[in-house]
Design a protein around this motif. Structure first.
Motif, mmCIF file in Angstrom:
data_model
loop_
_atom_site.group_PDB
_atom_site.id
_atom_site.type_symbol
_atom_site.label_atom_id
_atom_site.label_comp_id
_atom_site.label_asym_id
_atom_site.label_seq_id
_atom_site.Cartn_x
_atom_site.Cartn_y
_atom_site.Cartn_z
ATOM 1 N N ALA A 106 -12.197 10.517 37.326
ATOM 2 C CA ALA A 106 -12.121 9.258 38.071
ATOM 3 C C ALA A 106 -12.611 9.495 39.492
ATOM 4 N N GLY A 107 -13.341 8.527 40.009
ATOM 5 C CA GLY A 107 -13.844 8.671 41.381
ATOM 6 C C GLY A 107 -15.302 9.050 41.410
ATOM 7 N N SER A 108 -15.878 9.387 40.218
ATOM 8 C CA SER A 108 -17.291 9.777 40.202
ATOM 9 C C SER A 108 -18.178 8.641 39.715
ATOM 10 N N GLU A 109 -17.614 7.443 39.627
ATOM 11 C CA GLU A 109 -18.357 6.314 39.054
ATOM 12 C C GLU A 109 -19.637 6.013 39.828
ATOM 13 N N ASP A 110 -19.537 6.054 41.168
ATOM 14 C CA ASP A 110 -20.724 5.716 41.975
ATOM 15 C C ASP A 110 -21.830 6.730 41.764
ATOM 16 N N ALA A 111 -21.456 8.014 41.777
ATOM 17 C CA ALA A 111 -22.454 9.064 41.600
ATOM 18 C C ALA A 111 -23.087 8.937 40.226
ATOM 19 N N SER A 112 -22.241 8.646 39.215
ATOM 20 C CA SER A 112 -22.734 8.541 37.847
ATOM 21 C C SER A 112 -23.716 7.365 37.730
ATOM 22 N N ALA A 113 -23.367 6.232 38.358
ATOM 23 C CA ALA A 113 -24.252 5.059 38.290
ATOM 24 C C ALA A 113 -25.586 5.362 38.951
ATOM 25 N N ALA A 114 -25.532 6.067 40.106
ATOM 26 C CA ALA A 114 -26.775 6.391 40.828
ATOM 27 C C ALA A 114 -27.628 7.336 39.982
ATOM 28 N N MET A 115 -26.973 8.262 39.265
ATOM 29 C CA MET A 115 -27.700 9.231 38.436
ATOM 30 C C MET A 115 -28.397 8.501 37.278
ATOM 31 N N ARG A 116 -27.680 7.605 36.621
ATOM 32 C CA ARG A 116 -28.268 6.864 35.495
ATOM 33 C C ARG A 116 -29.435 6.006 35.960
ATOM 34 N N GLU A 117 -29.237 5.419 37.121
ATOM 35 C CA GLU A 117 -30.292 4.534 37.649
ATOM 36 C C GLU A 117 -31.555 5.347 37.931
ATOM 37 N N ALA A 118 -31.379 6.560 38.497
ATOM 38 C CA ALA A 118 -32.524 7.434 38.794
ATOM 39 C C ALA A 118 -33.212 7.843 37.487
ATOM 40 N N MET A 119 -32.416 8.179 36.461
ATOM 41 C CA MET A 119 -32.996 8.609 35.181
ATOM 42 C C MET A 119 -33.762 7.466 34.512
ATOM 43 N N ARG A 126 -30.224 14.067 43.016
ATOM 44 C CA ARG A 126 -29.325 15.151 43.420
ATOM 45 C C ARG A 126 -28.004 14.554 43.828
ATOM 46 N N GLY A 127 -26.928 15.159 43.456
ATOM 47 C CA GLY A 127 -25.634 14.622 43.877
ATOM 48 C C GLY A 127 -24.490 15.518 43.459
ATOM 49 N N GLU A 128 -23.302 15.051 43.830
ATOM 50 C CA GLU A 128 -22.094 15.803 43.490
ATOM 51 C C GLU A 128 -21.187 14.910 42.658
ATOM 52 N N MET A 129 -20.599 15.487 41.619
ATOM 53 C CA MET A 129 -19.724 14.686 40.743
ATOM 54 C C MET A 129 -18.463 15.479 40.453
ATOM 55 N N ARG A 130 -17.398 14.732 40.240
ATOM 56 C CA ARG A 130 -16.143 15.381 39.874
ATOM 57 C C ARG A 130 -16.030 15.282 38.357
ATOM 58 N N MET A 131 -15.803 16.415 37.677
ATOM 59 C CA MET A 131 -15.753 16.403 36.209
ATOM 60 C C MET A 131 -14.412 16.954 35.716
ATOM 61 N N CYS A 132 -14.140 16.702 34.407
ATOM 62 C CA CYS A 132 -12.874 17.133 33.801
ATOM 63 C C CYS A 132 -13.122 18.255 32.808
ATOM 64 N N ARG A 133 -12.252 19.252 32.840
ATOM 65 C CA ARG A 133 -12.307 20.271 31.791
ATOM 66 C C ARG A 133 -11.482 19.767 30.599
ATOM 67 N N SER A 134 -11.622 20.474 29.464
ATOM 68 C CA SER A 134 -10.872 20.030 28.277
ATOM 69 C C SER A 134 -9.366 20.142 28.516
ATOM 70 N N ASP A 135 -8.956 21.071 29.425
ATOM 71 C CA ASP A 135 -7.510 21.199 29.689
ATOM 72 C C ASP A 135 -7.017 20.182 30.716
ATOM 73 N N GLY A 136 -7.915 19.261 31.120
ATOM 74 C CA GLY A 136 -7.509 18.202 32.048
ATOM 75 C C GLY A 136 -7.717 18.545 33.506
#
Ligand SMILES: Nc1ncnc2c1ncn2[C@@H]1O[C@H](COP(=O)(O)OP(=O)(O)OP(=O)(O)O)[C@@H](O)[C@H]1O
Ligand SMILES: [Mg+2]
Length: 472
Positions: A106-119, A126-136
């Protein structure tokens, strides 16, 4: 018998032809086989090279993946070990998985949207995103997406290069925190330095106040005495005037002159008119002188405590010396006589309140040094000389006090260095003097001292003043 060549039988001819065809076929097959061998070798070599490259990519700690952008799911077609590990799996199991399903926190929505738009537009991202591991648990990834175009120049793939930057961001955060703490500490120190300076100023003003009260007391006393005398003289004069009036009335009424004059003379003798005639003007002089002295001390006190701590304006340094001598008289008058040799000086752009503070410190130090030297009464001597030296005004304060031990000379300007007992000195005077003269006025302060003989401090102040420089 000669050999006879018999014509070949048709079967034999057919067999020969078949043999030739077979031989040719075998030749072709051999050639094909050789080519196949060669191609197989080449393919093996290519595969070996590809395996090597994959090994090299797997050995990297940088995360690398390739996404096929032509397919709607945008699947991974390559992931090195690091990229797969970052997503919590093995490269083989993640091949074909959709890039769009990256486990974002949560909180990486803007970065993710910008990345998809660029693709979607074939641009680099280029950017920074917060991601989740399988252990949470969550981590930060820095990612660069570079478009790859195929032979037909159409956009076909994206190369994703990423790295777990959690540790770096944490280090940055700590650095930032450290910087903020450092800044806060510096501000606190600055505030404490200002408070200390103010405290010292208040202390010196407090100490001066007692001396000034004493200084004012002496003229006030003789002003008082003179006024008492003048009141008594006025009463005598009133009695005399009454005597004169009644004498005039008596003479006008026809009384004999002799007894009337006798009474007047007796009254004059009673009032000691000759004494009054001599002393009343002197009493007025003393009163006026006392009032002038009190007014002068009050004026000097007001000038000494210059109100604005930041303002620099043209000032008369010689006058400042006289002002300081007036307010600090009680500090030195019992141990030393003061001799001034004030040369002609141009107006010096400075904060005169701060310069007064410096002069007071030097004067009090000189008086203390003379006291410490235990000079016989009348031998203590403080000399203050000023001169102009090009673009500088020079002030020298000399004393014939105890002098400074050579091992102390390097420390006397250090904050809180003192050789005086508690209550007599806190060791801030010279540190503040140097900060005022050097840091705030762009001047210079030098000292020469001979133990047992005396000390001389020399101030050099630029006449034109100096832009305020913050003390280190
Ligand atoms: N004129 C002088 N003669 C001999 N020693 C001096 C003289 N001026 C300064 N010193 C030495 O330098 C030291 C530091 O002086 P400074 O004025 O900084 O502090 P202080 O006089 O001890 O205390 P404060 O000025 O805070 O009341 C003094 O304690 C003294 O040892
Ligand atoms: Mg001092």
């Amino acid at each position: 018998m000669s050999a006879q060549h018999l014509p070949a039988a048709p079967e034999e001819l057919e067999l020969t032809a078949t043999l030739a065809v077979l031989e040719a076929a075998v030749g072709d097959a051999r050639l094909a086989l050789r080519r196949l061998h060669r191609e197989l070798g080449e393919q093996r070599a290519v595969k070996a090279e590809l395996d090597l490259r994959t090994c090299a990519l797997d050995a990297l700690t940088t995360c690398i993946a390739i996404v096929d952008i032509r397919l709607p799911q945008r699947p991974f077609v390559f992931l090195n070990q690091a990229f797969a590990a970052m997503l919590g799996g093995a490269p083989d199991t993640l091949l074909g998985a959709s890039y769009d399903r990256l486990p974002l926190a949560a909180g990486s929505e803007d970065a993710s949207a910008a990345m998809r738009e660029a693709m979607a537009n074939g641009r680099e991202w280029r950017g920074e995103m917060r991601m989740c591991r399988s252990d949470g648990s969550e981590y930060w990834v820095g990612m660069t997406l570079t478009p790859v175009h195929g032979a037909d120049d159409a956009l076909s793939h994206y190369v994703a290069i990423g790295a777990d930057i959690t540790a770096r961001l944490e280090a940055d955060r700590r650095k930032q925190e450290l910087q903020e703490r450092l800044l806060a500490e510096m501000k606190e120190r600055e505030r404490m330095a200002i408070e200390l300076r103010l405290a010292q100023k208040l202390e010196s003003v407090g100490r001066l106040a007692a001396g000034v009260a004493h200084e004012i007391n002496t003229p006030i006393q003789y002003v008082g005495d003179s006024i008492h005398f003048l009141r008594a003289a006025a009463a005598d004069c009133e009695t005399l005037i009454r005597q004169y009036r009644s004498a005039i009335d008596a003479l006008a009424g026809g009384a004999a002159a002799a007894p009337v004059l006798e009474a007047v003379r007796a009254a004059e003798a009673q009032a000691d008119l000759a004494f009054l005639a001599e002393e009343v003007p002197k009493a007025f002089e003393r009163t006026l002188d006392g009032v002038d002295r009190v007014a002068g001390i009050v004026r000097a006190m007001k000038e000494f405590a210059h109100p604005d701590p930041t303002e620099q304006s043209p000032a008369d340094i010689n006058h400042a010396i006289e002002t300081t001598l007036t307010v600090a008289r009680n500090e030195y008058k019992y141990v030393a006589s003061v001799h001034t040799d004030l040369g002609s000086l141009p107006a010096v752009t400075c904060n005169i309140g701060e310069i007064n503070q410096v002069l007071l410190n030097l004067l009090v130090n000189a008086a203390h040094a003379i006291e410490a030297a235990r000079r016989p009464v009348g031998e203590g001597r403080i000399e203050i000389a000023t001169r102009s030296d090009g673009a500088h005004a020079v002030v020298a304060v000399r004393d014939n006090g105890c002098g400074i031990a050579p091992e102390h000379l390097d420390h006397i300007f250090d904050p809180f260095f003192t050789t005086k007992e508690v209550g007599k000195g806190t060791g801030q005077g010279l540190a503040i003097a140097r900060s005022i003269v050097v840091d705030k006025h762009g001047g210079d302060i030098q000292v020469r001292s001979v133990p047992g003989e005396g000390t001389e401090f020399t101030l050099r102040l630029p006449v034109g003043g100096c832009a305020r420089r913050e003390a280190a």
